[in-house]
Design a protein around this motif. Structure first.
Motif, PDB file in Angstrom:
ATOM      1  N   GLY A  31     -19.815 107.779 118.589  1.00 12.55           N
ATOM      2  CA  GLY A  31     -19.523 107.325 119.945  1.00 12.55           C
ATOM      3  C   GLY A  31     -18.248 107.934 120.501  1.00 12.55           C
ATOM      4  O   GLY A  31     -18.189 108.320 121.669  1.00 12.55           O
ATOM      5  N   ALA A  32     -17.224 108.055 119.665  1.00 15.01           N
ATOM      6  CA  ALA A  32     -15.948 108.615 120.108  1.00 15.01           C
ATOM      7  C   ALA A  32     -16.116 110.065 120.564  1.00 15.01           C
ATOM      8  O   ALA A  32     -15.476 110.496 121.526  1.00 15.01           O
ATOM      9  CB  ALA A  32     -14.914 108.528 118.989  1.00 15.01           C
ATOM     10  N   ARG A  33     -16.976 110.818 119.908  1.00 11.09           N
ATOM     11  CA  ARG A  33     -17.235 112.204 120.321  1.00 11.09           C
ATOM     12  C   ARG A  33     -17.838 112.269 121.714  1.00 11.09           C
ATOM     13  O   ARG A  33     -17.742 113.283 122.393  1.00 11.09           O
ATOM     14  CB  ARG A  33     -18.186 112.874 119.332  1.00 11.09           C
ATOM     15  CG  ARG A  33     -17.550 113.112 117.976  1.00 11.09           C
ATOM     16  CD  ARG A  33     -18.511 113.693 116.992  1.00 11.09           C
ATOM     17  NE  ARG A  33     -18.831 115.069 117.362  1.00 11.09           N
ATOM     18  CZ  ARG A  33     -19.828 115.765 116.833  1.00 11.09           C
ATOM     19  NH1 ARG A  33     -20.607 115.203 115.927  1.00 11.09           N
ATOM     20  NH2 ARG A  33     -20.048 117.008 117.203  1.00 11.09           N
ATOM     21  N   LEU A  34     -18.472 111.179 122.138  1.00  8.36           N
ATOM     22  CA  LEU A  34     -19.087 111.115 123.465  1.00  8.36           C
ATOM     23  C   LEU A  34     -18.189 110.410 124.479  1.00  8.36           C
ATOM     24  O   LEU A  34     -18.594 110.187 125.613  1.00  8.36           O
ATOM     25  CB  LEU A  34     -20.429 110.384 123.373  1.00  8.36           C
ATOM     26  CG  LEU A  34     -21.458 111.018 122.431  1.00  8.36           C
ATOM     27  CD1 LEU A  34     -22.653 110.106 122.259  1.00  8.36           C
ATOM     28  CD2 LEU A  34     -21.866 112.380 122.944  1.00  8.36           C
ATOM     29  N   GLY A  35     -16.988 110.021 124.051  1.00  9.41           N
ATOM     30  CA  GLY A  35     -16.060 109.333 124.943  1.00  9.41           C
ATOM     31  C   GLY A  35     -16.366 107.863 125.109  1.00  9.41           C
ATOM     32  O   GLY A  35     -16.003 107.258 126.117  1.00  9.41           O
ATOM     33  N   LEU A  36     -17.018 107.265 124.110  1.00  4.66           N
ATOM     34  CA  LEU A  36     -17.411 105.853 124.174  1.00  4.66           C
ATOM     35  C   LEU A  36     -16.502 105.001 123.303  1.00  4.66           C
ATOM     36  O   LEU A  36     -15.936 105.487 122.326  1.00  4.66           O
ATOM     37  CB  LEU A  36     -18.859 105.694 123.676  1.00  4.66           C
ATOM     38  CG  LEU A  36     -19.902 106.537 124.385  1.00  4.66           C
ATOM     39  CD1 LEU A  36     -21.215 106.479 123.629  1.00  4.66           C
ATOM     40  CD2 LEU A  36     -20.078 106.074 125.810  1.00  4.66           C
ATOM     41  N   THR A  37     -16.408 103.738 123.644  1.00  7.35           N
ATOM     42  CA  THR A  37     -15.652 102.814 122.807  1.00  7.35           C
ATOM     43  C   THR A  37     -16.488 102.441 121.592  1.00  7.35           C
ATOM     44  O   THR A  37     -17.716 102.599 121.576  1.00  7.35           O
ATOM     45  CB  THR A  37     -15.289 101.525 123.562  1.00  7.35           C
ATOM     46  OG1 THR A  37     -16.488 100.823 123.882  1.00  7.35           O
ATOM     47  CG2 THR A  37     -14.485 101.831 124.825  1.00  7.35           C
ATOM     48  N   LYS A  38     -15.813 101.944 120.586  1.00  3.13           N
ATOM     49  CA  LYS A  38     -16.490 101.489 119.369  1.00  3.13           C
ATOM     50  C   LYS A  38     -17.535 100.427 119.709  1.00  3.13           C
ATOM     51  O   LYS A  38     -18.671 100.485 119.242  1.00  3.13           O
ATOM     52  CB  LYS A  38     -15.454 100.927 118.392  1.00  3.13           C
ATOM     53  CG  LYS A  38     -16.028 100.360 117.130  1.00  3.13           C
ATOM     54  CD  LYS A  38     -14.916  99.793 116.247  1.00  3.13           C
ATOM     55  CE  LYS A  38     -15.460  99.126 115.017  1.00  3.13           C
ATOM     56  NZ  LYS A  38     -14.377  98.568 114.180  1.00  3.13           N
ATOM     57  N   GLY A  39     -17.143  99.469 120.545  1.00  2.00           N
ATOM     58  CA  GLY A  39     -18.046  98.373 120.904  1.00  2.00           C
ATOM     59  C   GLY A  39     -19.277  98.845 121.651  1.00  2.00           C
ATOM     60  O   GLY A  39     -20.389  98.360 121.389  1.00  2.00           O
ATOM     61  N   SER A  40     -19.113  99.797 122.569  1.00  4.77           N
ATOM     62  CA  SER A  40     -20.278 100.258 123.318  1.00  4.77           C
ATOM     63  C   SER A  40     -21.222 101.060 122.427  1.00  4.77           C
ATOM     64  O   SER A  40     -22.440 100.953 122.545  1.00  4.77           O
ATOM     65  CB  SER A  40     -19.866 101.065 124.551  1.00  4.77           C
ATOM     66  OG  SER A  40     -19.228 102.258 124.179  1.00  4.77           O
ATOM     67  N   ALA A  41     -20.666 101.866 121.517  1.00  6.90           N
ATOM     68  CA  ALA A  41     -21.506 102.648 120.612  1.00  6.90           C
ATOM     69  C   ALA A  41     -22.278 101.737 119.659  1.00  6.90           C
ATOM     70  O   ALA A  41     -23.480 101.919 119.459  1.00  6.90           O
ATOM     71  CB  ALA A  41     -20.656 103.638 119.825  1.00  6.90           C
ATOM     72  N   ILE A  42     -21.602 100.744 119.100  1.00  2.00           N
ATOM     73  CA  ILE A  42     -22.268  99.821 118.179  1.00  2.00           C
ATOM     74  C   ILE A  42     -23.322  99.006 118.922  1.00  2.00           C
ATOM     75  O   ILE A  42     -24.441  98.821 118.429  1.00  2.00           O
ATOM     76  CB  ILE A  42     -21.239  98.901 117.488  1.00  2.00           C
ATOM     77  CG1 ILE A  42     -20.403  99.718 116.504  1.00  2.00           C
ATOM     78  CG2 ILE A  42     -21.928  97.737 116.776  1.00  2.00           C
ATOM     79  CD1 ILE A  42     -19.225  98.966 115.919  1.00  2.00           C
ATOM     80  N   GLY A  43     -22.983  98.529 120.108  1.00  2.00           N
ATOM     81  CA  GLY A  43     -23.940  97.749 120.891  1.00  2.00           C
ATOM     82  C   GLY A  43     -25.177  98.545 121.234  1.00  2.00           C
ATOM     83  O   GLY A  43     -26.305  98.054 121.128  1.00  2.00           O
ATOM     84  N   ARG A  44     -24.989  99.806 121.637  1.00  3.13           N
ATOM     85  CA  ARG A  44     -26.136 100.634 121.988  1.00  3.13           C
ATOM     86  C   ARG A  44     -26.979 100.946 120.761  1.00  3.13           C
ATOM     87  O   ARG A  44     -28.203 100.908 120.810  1.00  3.13           O
ATOM     88  CB  ARG A  44     -25.681 101.928 122.659  1.00  3.13           C
ATOM     89  CG  ARG A  44     -26.832 102.745 123.173  1.00  3.13           C
ATOM     90  CD  ARG A  44     -27.627 101.962 124.196  1.00  3.13           C
ATOM     91  NE  ARG A  44     -28.727 102.747 124.704  1.00  3.13           N
ATOM     92  CZ  ARG A  44     -29.679 102.280 125.487  1.00  3.13           C
ATOM     93  NH1 ARG A  44     -29.654 101.023 125.889  1.00  3.13           N
ATOM     94  NH2 ARG A  44     -30.639 103.054 125.898  1.00  3.13           N
ATOM     95  N   PHE A  45     -26.327 101.247 119.640  1.00  4.82           N
ATOM     96  CA  PHE A  45     -27.069 101.496 118.407  1.00  4.82           C
ATOM     97  C   PHE A  45     -27.923 100.285 118.044  1.00  4.82           C
ATOM     98  O   PHE A  45     -29.092 100.429 117.676  1.00  4.82           O
ATOM     99  CB  PHE A  45     -26.130 101.840 117.251  1.00  4.82           C
ATOM    100  CG  PHE A  45     -26.853 101.981 115.943  1.00  4.82           C
ATOM    101  CD1 PHE A  45     -27.594 103.117 115.673  1.00  4.82           C
ATOM    102  CD2 PHE A  45     -26.817 100.968 115.010  1.00  4.82           C
ATOM    103  CE1 PHE A  45     -28.282 103.243 114.471  1.00  4.82           C
ATOM    104  CE2 PHE A  45     -27.499 101.079 113.809  1.00  4.82           C
ATOM    105  CZ  PHE A  45     -28.238 102.221 113.534  1.00  4.82           C
ATOM    106  N   ASN A  46     -27.356  99.104 118.158  1.00  2.04           N
ATOM    107  CA  ASN A  46     -28.114  97.894 117.823  1.00  2.04           C
ATOM    108  C   ASN A  46     -29.311  97.701 118.748  1.00  2.04           C
ATOM    109  O   ASN A  46     -30.379  97.285 118.303  1.00  2.04           O
ATOM    110  CB  ASN A  46     -27.208  96.662 117.848  1.00  2.04           C
ATOM    111  CG  ASN A  46     -26.291  96.611 116.652  1.00  2.04           C
ATOM    112  OD1 ASN A  46     -26.609  97.134 115.585  1.00  2.04           O
ATOM    113  ND2 ASN A  46     -25.131  96.000 116.809  1.00  2.04           N
ATOM    114  N   ARG A  47     -29.149  98.012 120.037  1.00  2.00           N
ATOM    115  CA  ARG A  47     -30.287  97.896 120.967  1.00  2.00           C
ATOM    116  C   ARG A  47     -31.364  98.934 120.654  1.00  2.00           C
ATOM    117  O   ARG A  47     -32.557  98.625 120.687  1.00  2.00           O
ATOM    118  CB  ARG A  47     -29.810  98.007 122.407  1.00  2.00           C
ATOM    119  CG  ARG A  47     -29.094  96.737 122.875  1.00  2.00           C
ATOM    120  CD  ARG A  47     -28.770  96.780 124.353  1.00  2.00           C
ATOM    121  NE  ARG A  47     -27.710  97.727 124.668  1.00  2.00           N
ATOM    122  CZ  ARG A  47     -26.420  97.519 124.468  1.00  2.00           C
ATOM    123  NH1 ARG A  47     -25.998  96.386 123.939  1.00  2.00           N
ATOM    124  NH2 ARG A  47     -25.531  98.434 124.798  1.00  2.00           N
TER     125      ARG A  47
END
Length: 57
Positions: A31-47
């Motif tokens: 997520g960080a490589r895409l400019g995303l926060t940890k929370g947004s990357a984890i949330g999207r992965f879970n969805r």
């Protein structure tokens, strides 16, 4: 007034996140490589995982 920094998820962005994870990066680093926060990357992965089931892991 609220500033809208919300980034809409696209199939391309989903793919980039999942490609990073598949290549061995953590969800946070992918997520960080895409400019995303940890929370947004984890949330999207879970969805994505909920939609795809076992194929996402």
């Amino acid at each position: 007034m609220r500033t809208d920094n919300y980034r809409h998820w696209t199939p391309d962005l989903d793919g980039q996140l999942m490609d990073g994870i598949a290549s061995g990066l953590s969800i946070e680093k992918s997520g960080a490589r895409l400019g995303l926060t940890k929370g947004s990357a984890i949330g999207r992965f879970n969805r994505i995982k909920q939609q795809m089931g076992w194929q996402a892991t």
